[in-house]
Design a protein around this motif. Structure first.
Motif, short mmCIF file in Angstrom:
data_model
loop_
_atom_site.label_atom_id
_atom_site.label_comp_id
_atom_site.label_asym_id
_atom_site.label_seq_id
_atom_site.Cartn_x
_atom_site.Cartn_y
_atom_site.Cartn_z
N TYR A 98 0.96 -1.44 0.37
CA TYR A 98 0.16 0.19 -0.54
C TYR A 98 0.80 1.09 -0.36
N TYR A 99 0.79 1.62 -1.40
CA TYR A 99 1.80 3.20 -1.42
C TYR A 99 0.65 4.33 -0.91
N TYR A 100 1.55 4.48 0.13
CA TYR A 100 0.35 6.19 0.17
C TYR A 100 1.20 7.75 -0.18
N ASP A 101 0.39 8.62 -0.61
CA ASP A 101 0.57 9.57 -1.41
C ASP A 101 1.06 11.11 -0.03
N GLU A 102 2.32 10.89 -0.29
CA GLU A 102 2.51 11.46 1.52
C GLU A 102 2.63 13.53 1.00
N ASP A 103 1.67 13.51 -0.15
CA ASP A 103 2.07 15.41 -0.70
C ASP A 103 0.00 15.34 -0.08
N ASN A 104 -0.57 13.95 -0.66
CA ASN A 104 -1.86 14.04 -0.55
C ASN A 104 -2.24 13.17 0.38
N GLU A 105 -2.65 14.02 1.92
CA GLU A 105 -2.97 12.38 2.92
C GLU A 105 -4.44 11.81 2.88
N ALA A 106 -4.97 13.18 1.85
CA ALA A 106 -6.78 12.16 1.52
C ALA A 106 -6.97 10.87 0.40
N ALA A 107 -5.77 11.47 -0.39
CA ALA A 107 -5.58 10.12 -1.45
C ALA A 107 -5.85 8.81 -0.84
N GLN A 108 -6.46 7.53 -1.93
CA GLN A 108 -6.35 6.73 -1.52
C GLN A 108 -5.27 6.29 -1.59
N ALA A 109 -4.75 4.81 -1.50
CA ALA A 109 -3.53 4.05 -0.90
C ALA A 109 -3.48 3.26 -2.08
N GLU A 110 -2.69 3.38 -3.31
CA GLU A 110 -2.11 3.11 -4.84
C GLU A 110 -1.68 1.02 -3.73
N LYS A 111 -2.31 0.64 -4.80
CA LYS A 111 -2.30 -0.64 -4.06
C LYS A 111 -1.54 -1.47 -5.21
N GLU A 112 -0.47 -2.64 -4.44
CA GLU A 112 0.06 -3.19 -5.48
C GLU A 112 0.41 -4.17 -5.29
N VAL A 113 -0.06 -5.86 -6.00
CA VAL A 113 0.24 -6.68 -5.38
C VAL A 113 1.49 -7.98 -5.91
N ARG A 114 2.07 -8.65 -5.39
CA ARG A 114 3.38 -9.31 -6.46
C ARG A 114 3.13 -10.36 -5.49
N ARG A 115 4.29 -11.82 -6.63
CA ARG A 115 3.99 -12.98 -5.82
C ARG A 115 5.25 -12.96 -4.99
#
Length: 161
Positions: A98-115
């Motif tokens: 889960y990657y969060y945009d530190e500049d925009n705290e209200a933004a939803q986390a970017e989600k990435e799935v890896r094996r």
């Protein structure tokens, strides 16, 4: 700034995975051995030049994965607000980042799935193109850690509540 950090983390992960794969756990000793090939040493030197050794503490293992200690729990990185979770299904292990945009705290986390691939029964490796991340459970610290290019602890994962 976040993209630069991601690129840096990806470079770190690549160097870590190369070293862990090269190091192995040849005799299931308590500490992972240093590697000696020229290519791996070059990767290690680049990593140190960019990021230093991290914590560079000895990694302790009994040669077992200890999945019960980290499966289905959320963890964070010590230097970012990003989080991850390791899970298992019929195909094996995978990590959700889960990657969060530190500049925009209200933004939803970017989600990435890896094996993830199991390495010598004691570590999980996330291969991401040219980048990799190595997760392992340290039996002395009793924590999930990330290994550096020397097979030593680079960072400890922080369990989220």
């Amino acid at each position: 700034m976040k993209k630069i950090r991601k690129i840096g983390i990806m470079f770190l992960v690549l160097a870590i995975s190369i070293s862990v794969i090269a190091c192995g756990n040849q005799n299931k000793s308590k500490k992972v051995n240093d590697f000696s090939s020229k290519t791996e040493k070059e990767s290690e030197e680049k990593l140190k030049a960019s990021y230093g050794d991290g914590e560079n503490r000895d990694f302790t293992t009994d040669g077992k994965l200890h999945e019960d200690k980290f499966l289905n729990k959320k963890f964070g990185y010590t230097d970012t607000s990003d989080e991850f979770e390791i899970k298992k299904d019929a195909k094996g292990y995978y990590v959700i980042s889960y990657y969060y945009d530190e500049d925009n705290e209200a933004a939803q986390a970017e989600k990435e799935v890896r094996r993830l691939k199991v390495y010598k029964n004691f570590a999980l490796v996330k291969e991401d193109g040219d980048n990799s991340m190595v997760y392992a459970y340290d039996t002395k610290l009793k924590k999930l850690v990330f290994l550096n290019s020397n097979g030593k602890i680079f960072l400890e994962a922080t369990e989220m509540e």
